[in-house]
Design a protein around this motif. Structure first.
Motif, PDB file in Angstrom:
ATOM      1  N   CYS A   1      -9.819  12.984  10.415  1.00 17.76           N
ATOM      2  CA  CYS A   1     -10.081  12.401   9.718  1.00 17.76           C
ATOM      3  C   CYS A   1      -8.770  11.390   9.527  1.00 17.76           C
ATOM      4  O   CYS A   1      -7.639  12.056   9.273  1.00 17.76           O
ATOM      5  N   LEU A   2      -9.048  10.187  10.037  1.00 19.64           N
ATOM      6  CA  LEU A   2      -8.550   9.389   9.881  1.00 19.64           C
ATOM      7  C   LEU A   2      -7.382   8.143   8.835  1.00 19.64           C
ATOM      8  O   LEU A   2      -8.762   7.650   7.991  1.00 19.64           O
ATOM      9  N   GLU A   3      -6.401   7.632   7.864  1.00 19.63           N
ATOM     10  CA  GLU A   3      -6.353   6.735   6.748  1.00 19.63           C
ATOM     11  C   GLU A   3      -5.707   6.058   7.015  1.00 19.63           C
ATOM     12  O   GLU A   3      -4.077   6.656   7.747  1.00 19.63           O
ATOM     13  N   TYR A   4      -5.348   5.057   6.439  1.00 15.70           N
ATOM     14  CA  TYR A   4      -4.628   4.112   6.000  1.00 15.70           C
ATOM     15  C   TYR A   4      -4.306   3.880   5.280  1.00 15.70           C
ATOM     16  O   TYR A   4      -5.357   3.546   4.030  1.00 15.70           O
ATOM     17  N   SER A   5      -2.461   3.649   4.394  1.00  7.04           N
ATOM     18  CA  SER A   5      -2.965   3.308   3.324  1.00  7.04           C
ATOM     19  C   SER A   5      -1.970   2.144   3.389  1.00  7.04           C
ATOM     20  O   SER A   5      -1.589   1.711   4.052  1.00  7.04           O
ATOM     21  N   TYR A   6      -2.086   0.898   2.073  1.00 11.27           N
ATOM     22  CA  TYR A   6      -0.279  -0.164   1.843  1.00 11.27           C
ATOM     23  C   TYR A   6      -0.875  -0.470   0.806  1.00 11.27           C
ATOM     24  O   TYR A   6      -2.095  -0.390  -0.184  1.00 11.27           O
ATOM     25  N   TYR A   7       0.957  -0.555   0.030  1.00 11.38           N
ATOM     26  CA  TYR A   7       0.937  -1.082  -1.121  1.00 11.38           C
ATOM     27  C   TYR A   7       1.006  -2.473  -0.783  1.00 11.38           C
ATOM     28  O   TYR A   7       1.707  -2.838  -0.690  1.00 11.38           O
ATOM     29  N   HIS A   8       0.434  -3.047  -1.932  1.00 12.77           N
ATOM     30  CA  HIS A   8       0.702  -4.192  -2.616  1.00 12.77           C
ATOM     31  C   HIS A   8       0.009  -4.908  -4.135  1.00 12.77           C
ATOM     32  O   HIS A   8      -1.477  -4.803  -4.527  1.00 12.77           O
ATOM     33  N   ASP A   9       0.845  -5.805  -4.333  1.00 12.75           N
ATOM     34  CA  ASP A   9       0.890  -5.903  -5.968  1.00 12.75           C
ATOM     35  C   ASP A   9      -0.150  -5.186  -7.297  1.00 12.75           C
ATOM     36  O   ASP A   9      -1.036  -5.705  -7.546  1.00 12.75           O
ATOM     37  N   GLY A  10      -0.044  -3.751  -6.928  1.00 16.43           N
ATOM     38  CA  GLY A  10       0.435  -3.152  -7.611  1.00 16.43           C
ATOM     39  C   GLY A  10      -1.223  -2.265  -7.429  1.00 16.43           C
ATOM     40  O   GLY A  10      -1.236  -1.747  -8.393  1.00 16.43           O
ATOM     41  N   VAL A  11      -1.444  -2.064  -6.411  1.00 14.18           N
ATOM     42  CA  VAL A  11      -2.602  -1.621  -5.633  1.00 14.18           C
ATOM     43  C   VAL A  11      -2.102  -0.546  -4.334  1.00 14.18           C
ATOM     44  O   VAL A  11      -1.268  -1.261  -4.553  1.00 14.18           O
ATOM     45  N   ARG A  12      -2.771   0.547  -4.037  1.00 18.02           N
ATOM     46  CA  ARG A  12      -2.725   1.658  -3.290  1.00 18.02           C
ATOM     47  C   ARG A  12      -4.416   0.762  -2.277  1.00 18.02           C
ATOM     48  O   ARG A  12      -5.116   2.075  -2.908  1.00 18.02           O
ATOM     49  N   HIS A  13      -3.729   0.058  -1.016  1.00 18.34           N
ATOM     50  CA  HIS A  13      -5.059   0.333  -0.795  1.00 18.34           C
ATOM     51  C   HIS A  13      -5.067   0.753   0.263  1.00 18.34           C
ATOM     52  O   HIS A  13      -3.936   1.709   0.538  1.00 18.34           O
ATOM     53  N   HIS A  14      -6.851   1.441  -0.045  1.00 18.18           N
ATOM     54  CA  HIS A  14      -6.521   3.010   1.016  1.00 18.18           C
ATOM     55  C   HIS A  14      -7.404   3.155   1.781  1.00 18.18           C
ATOM     56  O   HIS A  14      -9.235   2.825   1.573  1.00 18.18           O
ATOM     57  N   THR A  15      -8.284   3.348   3.440  1.00 14.61           N
ATOM     58  CA  THR A  15      -9.421   4.013   3.629  1.00 14.61           C
ATOM     59  C   THR A  15      -9.157   5.025   4.819  1.00 14.61           C
ATOM     60  O   THR A  15      -8.035   5.285   5.230  1.00 14.61           O
TER      61      THR A  15
END
Length: 386
Positions: free
Chosen positions: A346-360
């Motif tokens: 499983c490969l996963e990337y995440s990043y925080y911006h403006d109160g949310v956590r992008h995650h795929t």
């Protein structure tokens, strides 16, 4: 009735024992004992009820499995190991006419004595064992050399058997279908609890044997959370963020899959972040080959995302999956584990911006000549139309 193991890779463990000069492996941890015995017990999380497998490098010394009495009959039915013994726990007699030992250590003492275990190199799970159990086991193994085989077992389990791959693929397919229901449930007026119900119901409908985990971020109260364990009652409206990290369970194996969404609209910056995370993840996934190390995959993955996002915050960008949710190979900066064909990653990337956590997160089967992308068919559009 005897049978050959289909999950436990006996040849791979025996080869590892040969390389390490290990005569006997004793495993009590939930994942390792299930793997070696193929008995998918549910009671090992109770610390006072050990389920323990004994596996010898010498094929003339037969393996053994020790379980609580209440689980004896099922263990005899499910495990490929013929010598299954029980100690009195929960019940003092059952429908099986068998001798029950007073406790686990009395049973283990007999197994070791009958097989002449003395002067051997014995592998245990070392620091991963509870201190009390380890002290008593070490005392029982007096006269032998004890070594920690925790990492050895991780490497053995990293490469999946065909049956493990079948189960993992089925769990992944079910999770993708359940994700369709999650996405369809994102609409004005829906709550986090609505998303949770729709997703779990679809998993069971599609043949899952359980929901291994589901973490839903919905609305501002938990849009930032990596692992929000409980669904909330936030009522969704235009511009809200929703994310799901989930895995359906199939015959003891689970998927691990993430997507993130905005309802109706979002900013250009959010769209850019999501695009960069997904493009990098896919490029890295299709680049992986056997022979690379986990550290090399991390270094490339970090370099790729750093073209767009400075000071990327993740300590790892991927992990293996199997009986455990995070297994070898782990893609972090210091991991020198060599990737092998037959690993499910499983490969996963995440990043925080403006109160949310992008995650795929996406799943790949590593093959001799590349990868098989199991989650390729699942869409990754960031905005759900109203």
């Amino acid at each position: 009735m005897t049978r050959e193991p289909t999950i436990f890779n006996e040849a791979r463990l025996r080869a590892a024992m040969e390389r390490g000069g290990i005569d006997l492996v004793i495993v009590r941890g939930n994942e390792n004992s299930r793997y070696v015995s193929e008995f998918f017990h549910n009671g090992g999380n109770l610390g006072y009820r050990p389920f323990t497998a004994f596996y010898f490098r010498d094929p003339a010394l037969k393996p053994a499995l020790i379980v609580p009495a209440v689980d004896l009959h099922l263990a005899m039915t499910q495990s490929w190991i013929e010598d299954v013994r029980a100690y009195a726990m929960a019940e003092f007699f059952t429908d099986v006419d068998a001798h029950f030992y007073v406790d686990f250590f009395e049973a283990a003492k007999d197994v070791l004595k009958e097989r002449g275990v003395s002067g051997m190199v014995v592998g245990t799970e070392g620091e991963n064992l509870t201190s009390g159990f380890r002290q008593r086991l070490d005392a029982l193994l007096d006269g032998n050399t004890i070594v920690d085989v925790s990492f050895t077992l991780e490497i053995v389990r990293m490469v999946k058997t065909p049956e493990e791959i079948r189960r993992l693929k089925r769990a992944c397919d079910i999770t993708i279908l359940a994700h369709e229901s999650f996405r369809e449930a994102i609409r004005p007026g829906a709550t986090g609890a609505d998303l949770h119900r729709a997703t779990c119901a679809r998993m069971i409908e599609e043949g899952a044997h359980g929901v291994n985990f589901i973490n839903i971020g919905c609305g501002p109260e938990n849009s930032f959370a990596a692992h929000a364990p409980f669904p909330n009652d936030h009522v969704m409206q235009r511009g809200d963020f929703a994310k799901v990290d989930m895995g359906a369970m199939y015959l003891g194996y689970s998927a691990d899959f993430v997507r993130s969404y905005f309802l109706g609209e979002t900013t250009e910056r959010h769209r850019d972040i999501w695009s960069w995370l997904n493009e990098t993840q896919l490029e890295l996934g299709h680049w992986m080959r056997p022979g690379m190390t986990g550290g090399e995959v991390f270094d490339r993955g970090y370099s790729l995302i750093s073209r767009h996002l400075n000071k990327f915050p993740r300590e790892f960008v991927g992990h293996g999956i199997g009986l455990g949710s995070h297994e070898q190979p782990r893609m972090n900066a210091v991991n020198r584990t060599v990737l092998e064909a037959g690993s499910v990653i499983c490969l996963e990337y995440s990043y925080y911006h403006d109160g949310v956590r992008h995650h795929t997160e996406d799943t790949f089967l590593l093959k001799d000549d590349g990868v098989e992308h199991w989650t390729a068919a699942c869409g990754r559009e960031l905005v759900v139309s109203m």
